[in-house]
Write an enzyme that holds these catalytic residues in place. Structure first.
Site, PDB file in Angstrom:
ATOM      1  N   ASP A  38      -4.444   6.125  -4.722  1.00  0.00           N
ATOM      2  CA  ASP A  38      -3.866   7.175  -5.066  1.00  0.00           C
ATOM      3  C   ASP A  38      -4.163   8.009  -6.787  1.00  0.00           C
ATOM      4  OD1 ASP A  38      -3.388   9.580  -2.841  1.00  0.00           O
ATOM      5  OD2 ASP A  38      -1.818   8.272  -1.738  1.00  0.00           O
TER       6      ASP A  38
ATOM      7  N   ASN B 232      -9.058  -0.402   3.998  1.00  0.00           N
ATOM      8  CA  ASN B 232      -8.656  -0.391   2.362  1.00  0.00           C
ATOM      9  C   ASN B 232      -7.842  -2.007   1.947  1.00  0.00           C
ATOM     10  OD1 ASN B 232      -6.760   1.122   3.073  1.00  0.00           O
ATOM     11  ND2 ASN B 232      -6.643   1.882   1.082  1.00  0.00           N
TER      12      ASN B 232
ATOM     13  N   ARG C 297       0.081  16.542  -2.888  1.00  0.00           N
ATOM     14  CA  ARG C 297      -1.203  16.223  -2.998  1.00  0.00           C
ATOM     15  C   ARG C 297      -1.694  17.651  -3.191  1.00  0.00           C
ATOM     16  NH1 ARG C 297      -2.016  11.508   0.848  1.00  0.00           N
ATOM     17  NH2 ARG C 297      -4.169  11.783   1.065  1.00  0.00           N
TER      18      ARG C 297
ATOM     19  N   ASP D  82       1.154  -1.377   0.012  1.00  0.00           N
ATOM     20  CA  ASP D  82       0.085  -0.100  -0.067  1.00  0.00           C
ATOM     21  C   ASP D  82       0.988   1.216   0.115  1.00  0.00           C
ATOM     22  OD1 ASP D  82      -2.655   1.335   0.609  1.00  0.00           O
ATOM     23  OD2 ASP D  82      -1.679   1.638   2.507  1.00  0.00           O
ATOM     24  N   LYS D  83       0.318   2.677  -0.567  1.00  0.00           N
ATOM     25  CA  LYS D  83       1.587   3.395  -0.352  1.00  0.00           C
ATOM     26  C   LYS D  83       1.167   4.289   1.033  1.00  0.00           C
ATOM     27  CE  LYS D  83       1.091   7.525  -2.264  1.00  0.00           C
ATOM     28  NZ  LYS D  83       0.888   8.176  -1.795  1.00  0.00           N
ATOM     29  N   THR D  84      -0.349   4.765   1.231  1.00  0.00           N
ATOM     30  CA  THR D  84      -0.559   5.454   1.991  1.00  0.00           C
ATOM     31  C   THR D  84      -0.204   4.822   3.780  1.00  0.00           C
ATOM     32  OG1 THR D  84      -2.249   6.688   0.754  1.00  0.00           O
ATOM     33  CG2 THR D  84      -1.636   7.848   2.835  1.00  0.00           C
TER      34      THR D  84
ATOM     35  N   ARG E 254      -4.986   4.073  -8.180  1.00  0.00           N
ATOM     36  CA  ARG E 254      -6.663   3.967  -8.179  1.00  0.00           C
ATOM     37  C   ARG E 254      -7.054   3.055  -8.250  1.00  0.00           C
ATOM     38  NH1 ARG E 254      -8.315   8.057  -7.149  1.00  0.00           N
ATOM     39  NH2 ARG E 254      -7.730  10.227  -7.750  1.00  0.00           N
TER      40      ARG E 254
END
Lengths: 368, 1215
Positions: free
Chosen positions: B669, B815, B587, B390-392, B786
């Site tokens: 993202d 998520n 962002r 995951d990134k965030t 996305r």
């Protein structure tokens, strides 16, 4: 494994992962111990040329002399073996073997002549050997009752189930029970020396000291009967194949009668392999310089009681001298020499290989 | 289960304060019982459960066989002792677990709650609470059962709950009572309350409740909004009253506690296969020996009957062979040692503890140590080939800083002076006493612009100070604390604060700010709340002068479409700036306003009210109303917020890719943001030949793009290498010439692939997935942006399916749960986004960089140790057991054992278990820092080199060879040998002792060779085991034991008699040499000629460190328009305007310091702001209760945020 359900405690519990600020929580930093951090001091051996190659040479250098020593020792041991089963018609025991019936009261006796070409020095051990006799068969091995043989009175009259079908004779329990005891080797072998002027002299055979000490003194004991074995065994029957009851195995010597008869004990120590030999008698070294068994002609007198032909078995007589390492055993010496040589050769080969590829390895850098 | 319940009971009726009535239905009481056993049932139930394990049943079966005297080749205890040991170890563990469950059950059941009985509150234990009771809850108490909220001390019958125990979400939720009951304030009124609730039967849907309250001839519909579920904690509410609807096992919490299957490792699967093979082998050997037995009994045994009669039921050789088969199954069963599974579990447990204990995976900031939540996967950590991240919150810290902005076409925040290496941080304090001292900004032009009073700049910051849903707290004058839902919003409001537009406080109808030192109060007319579809939020405020203005902030894509046409020029400049910001990985948000006339406002206000009151399609109507007014806006500018990377991320990624692990980033993202994070964490580098971007919207375009990527990669490689031949990829062939897998592997490192969520949806379709996999796997880095949570899981499943590689998913948010669950190994980062991911994960820690240590150190060691353990274990048992096979040929195939039965019993559990366990737990080939320095050391695990079928056969072969030597050397030596007193050595017992001793010595020497890391434990265990063998043997062969049990210890005197013979020792030495010398030579040759990297590293203790990784990368290719949908949860706007969350709405604004108004803040204070970025799709989340590693609660949650309120999350049971 399945993870199961809800744990009520969790309703109260604090999640270690939760970052909720429930106040001052204790420091959860793991202890900095060598054990927990997997930093225990350790010896880390590596199979380097410096350690492996000398090992090969050392093994070789140890094994070869031992092997030579064993081989020489084994070669110095004198052994004589003769088959007296009576398979072929020219065998002296042919008739005895062929005409054997279980019900004869008159034992068949046959005589085998043989010649020793070399004198046997020091003590000579006399063995009988059996072939194709499966003393190591599972049903055979377990078919005994050690409690009974140890003199337990209750086992004497009610032997273990393991003894079936040699447990009871009619309603009377058999002592000693079981297939091993039932098949006790009962040939009688007597050795005569025939000297140059054909006079025959019987060679004295010692029949004690042929069993293990623990067997004779611990494992086998006669049932308590105030010294009277006949009384002790009065409620028991003799094994089916036996000609006489157990208390008559050696009626002359109470220390060698009943369960503690050494021939019986020797037989009860089952062999590991279908071809085996068992110690029968010891011929003690005579005082003086005369060999125990000088070279010359001998006569073996056999009371042929033990049938083996029905299952293609063989019976042998073996005479052997003994060294520090026991009887004749050429295999051990040869094996040691072979293994030692192979180790030595391997050492040399590996040394060559190592030197040939040595340059490459030391210069080789670690790829990242 | 659920359907069954529906069928069983269609509805549930509960009448308040009427125990008699409710008892008719025999609802479950509130007593819970999570324990499985009590003292009486423990033994039978536990044994029953244990015998459901195949292995245990198998050994039970063997035990039964052994009780048949004709078959029994071993004494009963040879099987029952190990079996009892294994069963009792497990039973003790189960009993301990259950004891604690009993304890916690008791504790929970005996909790006190206040129940309203006959008009007065009485203390009752939880377990005595009945359905239909009214109970009183106080602040910070656990909810005792599923309650219908009747009234609360808060206005509007509101109360606040924390559901962390239930679904892991740490943010607070609001519940409201039905208005008629909320007036029943005090116990007296409630005591006379006799409403009847008719509702659905118990189910496990956490977010759904439907029922009706009948009271005083009226119906009131009930929803989940009125329910307090067991497991929640009442927060920030003085007290409330609730009616018990579901109690104990019927509560949603208990209904959700399910069972789940543990993940299995590939070694597990291999092991199971091998065990099956071994069973097959066992049967084969049994058959061979049975045939032998038939032949022997026919040819020899039948003739030998005069000395050895057949057993009573045996009347022919065939029956004897049949029995012999089973006898051999019994004695050869030790090829599948009963201790194997237990030992494997013990080793894994040890490895898990090492992970938990590792100081270097401890994060001191968050006081969190790494945690192995699953103890069965450790060795798979050493085989990972694909990491899905995951990134965030995983790669990034989810800490936002206001970095740049564009105001009216002018960009600020770029530090222009190239000479100044360390830009000066602006000091706001002289200018603004309310400034946040932690705020960093470097461009003084912006401050100048504010100071000179540029109207656009002022309006820009005014917007930021007004258009948000942040709550403020002012403990003392000027000491402001903002509580924001998302860090983005907090960063923006803080920025406005520092630039002189300080948000001070809010009430439902007003917002008070201090603008350039002047306190201004705006009346808040409306909040047009954020949701994932709108991707924007607006406020409508009336300033003190009476002018009405709409302020809007939102994703640029959405907002730029709704601007007044006159903004064209500013818009194009701002767009460029937005592009720039997005390129820098920031962002972005666009800001705009619109002036409204009084009439416009009135008209819209009317339509809004109408929409708000609508009963059907309220959401859509509201959205339409919002849409109506958010038009023709004037662009103010844009903001750019930096998303900070986590510590050590680039280094970790570099090390992991050197270890040949492919890292895929799956993020919700924007493409640009994702690509930029890719660059900043060095997944993408400028050295790459090309970064392909796939963003087609149709099947055709995606296929086209994938093909061109493939062609490009192929041509490039073909040109470079002149082609090559390799094996074809499995799966359906893509239309262009088949990519050659090894060719593809070779070209990796040159290309990167970025794929958009909508393209991914097409790429994941059945006809294209093979093509996608082959293309993506040819690329060194893959970034999917996305993507929805479901797609994350699909991608993981795709790789699992097509590449047969071990996958690891790492993430921190709800998520990520789906992918954490579907990957072979799930790692949860305990970070900003709560603990759902952690609860669903197999391993958890708090920093992404710990992943390299988890994989390269712990995983590698675990794999190595497990492989060495298994190799040795199989070797050992074959060497041990196969001797019986050879002996079979010499004992008439009678299933006679070679060894003493006690030796057989103890061999696996005493004589040889501990050294190999010590090796399995402590062994290290290279020290930990070496495996991080040489990531290539990780490769053997990925290639599965250390334990596979080939290695297994080698072990087996070695074991069989050893057994041959161990049988035939004593055979050859002893058959003619005699003791030095002339007694032959070829008796069975001497042979048994010799072989057994030789076996123990040979396997001990072998473990000495295998152990590479001799800690004190290894020494103690190896020498101790060897010593214990001799001690136990002498004890078992002693006269003392024989005198007590003459029928049990047949071997009396054997040890003493045998081991005194030099020939026996010469035999043992010979056998050992013959067994070990070839192994030694082989190992030496392997080490000398083909050293593995680990061997080389081990040898070269002092090596130079490898050069540091590539430097930071410069410019990157152009990227498209960026925009950011901020990570809000919707619903707070509504809460603010309704004023429900504000106690003293009618009181003066300045009184925020009072106890009441700060209580909301207080509570929030204890929470981390919880941000969930649901992307519209359903999120499958499984929340796992933290508890001991075998027992877990699984709740699952299906969240969708597109629907209405704060609590709208759909939970669904997965298991």
């Amino acid at each position: 494994m399945m993870a199961s359900s809800y744990n009520a405690k969790e309703e109260d519990g604090h999640h270690s992962g939760a970052s909720s600020g429930t106040g001052v929580s204790k420091n959860k930093k793991p202890d900095n111990t060598a054990f927990k951090q997997q930093r225990l001091p350790a010896w880390q051996p590596i199979l380097t040329a410096g350690s492996v190659l000398p090992a090969f040479f050392v093994i070789g250098l140890i094994f070869i002399p031992i092997g030579i020593g064993l081989y020489v020792t084994s070669n110095n041991i004198k052994e004589f073996e003769i088959d007296y089963t009576g398979v072929s018609s020219d065998s002296p025991c042919y008739n005895c073997a062929k005409n054997f019936t279980w019900n004869t009261t008159e034992p068949c006796v046959c005589t085998v002549n043989f010649t020793l070409h070399q004198p046997f020095e020091s003590n000579v051990f006399m063995y009988y050997g059996l072939s194709n006799f499966y003393q190591n068969h599972r049903r055979y091995v377990k078919s005994r009752d050690d409690r009974q043989l140890n003199g337990d009175l209750s086992a004497l009259t009610d032997p273990s189930k393991e003894c079936e079908p040699y447990r009871k004779s009619g309603d009377v329990s058999i002592a000693p029970c079981g297939a091993i005891a039932n098949s006790l080797f009962n040939d009688t072998l007597v050795l005569y020396y025939v000297d140059s002027n054909n006079s025959i002299s019987e060679i004295p055979l010692v029949k004690k000291g042929i069993a293990w000490w623990t067997d004779k003194h611990v494992k086998f004991r006669n049932p308590a009967g105030n010294g009277n074995l006949t009384l002790a065994f009065k409620d028991t029957a003799k094994p089916v194949n036996w000609a006489k009851p157990v208390y008559e195995l050696d009626p002359l010597d109470p220390e060698n009668n009943g369960f503690i008869n050494e021939d019986f004990i020797v037989w009860m120590r089952t062999a590991a392999l279908p071809t085996f030999r068992k110690l029968y008698r010891i011929i003690q070294k005579k005082s003086g310089a005369t060999p125990t068994l000088p070279n010359g002609n001998y006569m073996l007198n056999i009371t042929y009681n033990y049938p083996v032909l029905s299952f293609d078995g063989r019976k042998r007589l073996i005479l052997s001298t003994i060294s520090w390492m026991g009887g004749k055993n050429p295999f051990l010496g040869i094996a040691y020499i072979t293994v030692g040589s192979i180790c030595f050769c391997l050492g040399v080969v590996l040394l060559i290989i190592h030197h040939k590829y040595d340059n490459r390895n030391t210069s080789a850098d670690i790829p990242s | 289960l659920f359907c069954f319940q529906i069928l069983r009971k269609e509805e549930r009726r509960v009448r308040a304060n009427d125990r008699e009535y409710n008892e008719k239905f025999q609802y479950a009481s509130n007593c819970i019982m999570t324990s499985k056993y009590n003292i009486i049932t423990f033994l039978p139930v536990n044994l029953f459960e244990q015998f459901q394990e195949v292995a245990n049943t198998y050994f039970l079966f063997l035990l039964i066989l052994q009780l048949i005297p004709q078959i029994s080749s071993l004494s009963w205890f040879t099987t029952i002792v190990p079996l009892a040991l294994v069963l009792s170890i497990t039973a003790v563990k189960d009993a301990t677990d259950d004891y604690f469950r009993h304890k916690s059950d008791n504790q929970v059941n005996n909790r006190q709650s206040q129940v309203l009985i006959r008009g007065s509150l009485q203390n009752e234990k939880w377990m005595n609470v009945r359905v239909g009771d009214i109970i009183k809850l106080e602040n910070n108490q656990f909810v005792a059962a599923d309650l219908l909220l009747l009234s609360s001390t808060e206005p509007h019958g509101l109360c606040y709950i924390e559901t962390a125990e239930l679904d892991g979400e740490t943010n607070m939720k609001v519940r409201q009572s039905v208005s008629v009951t909320s007036e029943l304030g005090d116990p007296n009124n409630l005591a006379s309350f006799d409403g009847e609730v008719v509702c659905e039967p118990p189910n496990n849907k956490l977010d759904r409740f439907s029922g009706t309250l009948y009271w005083r001839e009226k119906k009131y519909s009930l929803t989940n909004q009125n329910m307090l579920l067991r497991g929640c904690v009442l927060r920030n509410t003085e007290a409330c009253y609730g009616l018990v609807i579901f109690a104990g096992p019927d509560t949603k919490l208990m209904q959700n506690s399910g069972r789940t299957k543990f993940k299995r490792t590939s070694i597990d699967r291999l092991m199971n296969t091998l065990v099956l093979w071994i069973f097959g082998f066992l049967v084969c050997m049994g058959m061979i020996l049975a045939v032998g037995n038939a032949g022997w009994e026919k040819e020899v045994g039948s003739l030998f009957q005069s000395y050895l009669a057949w057993d009573t039921p045996v009347n022919n050789f065939l029956f004897s062979a049949f029995l012999s088969f089973w006898s051999y199954v019994i004695i050869l069963n030790t090829v599948v040692p009963i201790s194997l599974y237990v030992s494997v579990e013990v080793i894994r447990l040890g490895h898990s503890y090492f992970i938990n204990w590792d100081q270097q995976m401890f994060c001191s900031q968050c006081n969190t140590a790494a945690e192995a939540r699953t103890t069965t996967l450790n060795e798979e950590l050493g085989q990972v080939e694909y990491i899905f991240s995951d990134k965030t919150g995983t790669l990034t810290q989810n800490i936002m800083t206001f970095n740049k902005c564009s105001i009216n076409g002018q960009s600020y925040g770029e530090v222009t002076d190239p000479l100044e290496t360390q830009p000066k941080r602006l000091d706001f304090t002289p200018f603004n006493p309310l400034a946040d001292p932690d705020f960093c900004f470097y461009d003084d032009k912006l401050l100048e612009s504010v100071k000179v009073g540029d109207s656009c700049t002022h309006e820009f910051f005014r917007l930021l100070s007004l258009c948000h849903t942040v709550m403020s707290e002012e403990k003392s004058e000027g000491e402001l604390v903002y509580k924001a839902q998302s860090p983005d919003e907090g960063a923006l409001v803080t920025a406005a604060r520092n630039f002189g537009f300080v948000f001070r406080s809010r009430t439902p109808g007003t917002i008070t700010t201090t603008e350039m030192g002047r306190t201004v109060t705006y009346s808040l007319l409306a909040i047009l709340d954020f949701n994932n579809i709108r991707k924007r939020m607006s406020v409508i405020v009336r300033n003190p002068e009476g002018r009405i203005r709409l302020y809007c902030k939102g994703a640029d894509t959405v907002l730029l479409e709704r601007l007044h046409p006159c903004n064209q020029e500013v818009m194009s400049i701002t767009s460029d700036h937005l592009n720039e910001y997005a390129t820098d990985g920031l962002r972005t948000l666009a800001l705009a306003y619109r002036d409204l006339s009084e009439d416009e406002w009135e008209a819209w206000s009317e339509s809004h009210r109408f929409a708000d009151k609508a009963t059907d399609c309220r959401e859509d109507r509201l959205a339409a109303a919002y849409e109506e007014i958010e038009q023709n806006m004037m662009l103010l500018g844009a903001t750019a917020i930096e998303d900070k990377l986590q510590e050590g991320v680039p280094e970790t990624i570099a090390v992991l890719s050197l270890a040949n692990i492919k890292i895929w980033v799956l993020t919700g993202d924007k493409q640009e943001t994702a690509v930029n994070i890719g660059y900043s964490c060095k997944m993408l580098t400028d050295d790459m030949t090309e970064v392909f971007i796939i963003s087609g919207h149709t099947v055709q375009s995606v296929r086209q793009e994938l093909r061109s990527v493939w062609l490009c990669a192929h041509c490039d490689t073909a040109g470079r290498r002149g082609g090559g031949v390799g094996k074809q990829l499995h799966g359906s062939p893509p239309p262009p010439p088949l990519p050659l897998s090894n060719l593809m592997d070779n070209i990796s490192g040159e290309f990167a692939l970025v794929i958009n969520g909508h393209s991914l949806a097409h790429a994941l379709e059945a006809d294209m997935e093979a093509e996608f996999v082959s293309t993506a796997c040819a690329c060194k880095a893959v970034i999917c942006c996305r993507v929805t949570p479901l797609q994350k899981a699909q991608v993981v499943e795709l790789i699992k399916k097509h590449k047969k590689a071990v996958t690891l998913a790492i993430g921190d948010g709800a998520n990520d749960i789906s992918m954490i669950k579907s990957a072979h190994i799930g790692v949860g980062i305990s970070g900003q986004e709560g603990i759902q991911a952690v609860l669903a994960s197999d391993y958890s820690f708090s920093q992404f960089r710990f992943l390299q240590r988890l994989l390269l150190v712990h995983g590698r060691w675990s794999y190595l140790r497990m492989c060495r353990f298994l190799c040795y274990f199989f070797y050992k048992n074959f060497a041990f057991t196969m001797v019986h096979f050879w002996f079979g040929f010499f004992c008439g195939f009678s299933a006679q054992t070679v060894y003493d039965q006690y030796f057989i019993t103890l061999f696996n559990i005493v004589y040889t278990s501990l050294p190999v366990l010590a090796m399995g737990i402590f062994d290290q080939d290279v020290p930990d820092h070496r495996s991080l320095e040489y990531p290539k050391l990780y490769e053997p695990g990925q290639l599965n080199l250390l334990f596979n079928k080939r290695e297994f056969f080698i072990c087996i072969a070695q074991g069989i060879y050893t057994s041959v030597v161990l049988f035939f050397v004593p055979y050859a030596v002893l058959s003619n040998a005699t003791q030095s007193n002339g007694v032959p050595l070829a008796d069975y017992q001497t042979f048994a002792v010799t072989t057994a001793t030789a076996l123990v010595i040979v396997v001990s020497v072998q473990i000495v060779l295998d152990t590479g890391f001799w800690t004190v434990f290894n020494h103690v265990f190896v020498w101790g085991s060897l010593g214990s063998y001799f001690i136990i043997m002498f004890a078992l062969h002693s006269q003392t034991l024989f005198r007590i049990f003459p029928n049990q210890f047949h071997f009396v005197g054997s040890a003493q008699s045998t081991l005194l013979q030099p020939v026996v020792w010469l035999t043992i030495a010979l056998a050992t040499a013959i067994c070990i010398v070839p192994v030694l030579a082989f190992r030496f040759l392997k080490l000398d000629l083909k050293p593995q990297l680990s061997d080389t590293v081990r040898k070269h203790t002092k090596t130079q460190r490898k050069p540091p990784g590539q430097g930071r990368l410069g410019a990157r290719g152009g990227s498209r328009r960026s925009g950011y949908a901020f990570a809000h949860q919707e619903g707070f706007g509504e809460l603010i305007t309704s004023g429900k969350n504000m106690r003293l709405s009618s009181l003066a604004l300045a009184s925020f310091a009072s106890r009441h108004s700060s209580s909301w803040i207080d509570t929030l204070h204890t929470q981390t702001v919880h941000t969930v970025c649901f992307s519209g799709e359903n999120t499958k989340t499984v929340i796992k209760k933290k508890k001991n590693f075998t027992h877990t609660v699984f709740l699952s949650q299906n969240a969708s945020v597109t629907s209405g309120s704060l609590q709208e999350a759909t939970y669904r049971l997965m298991t």
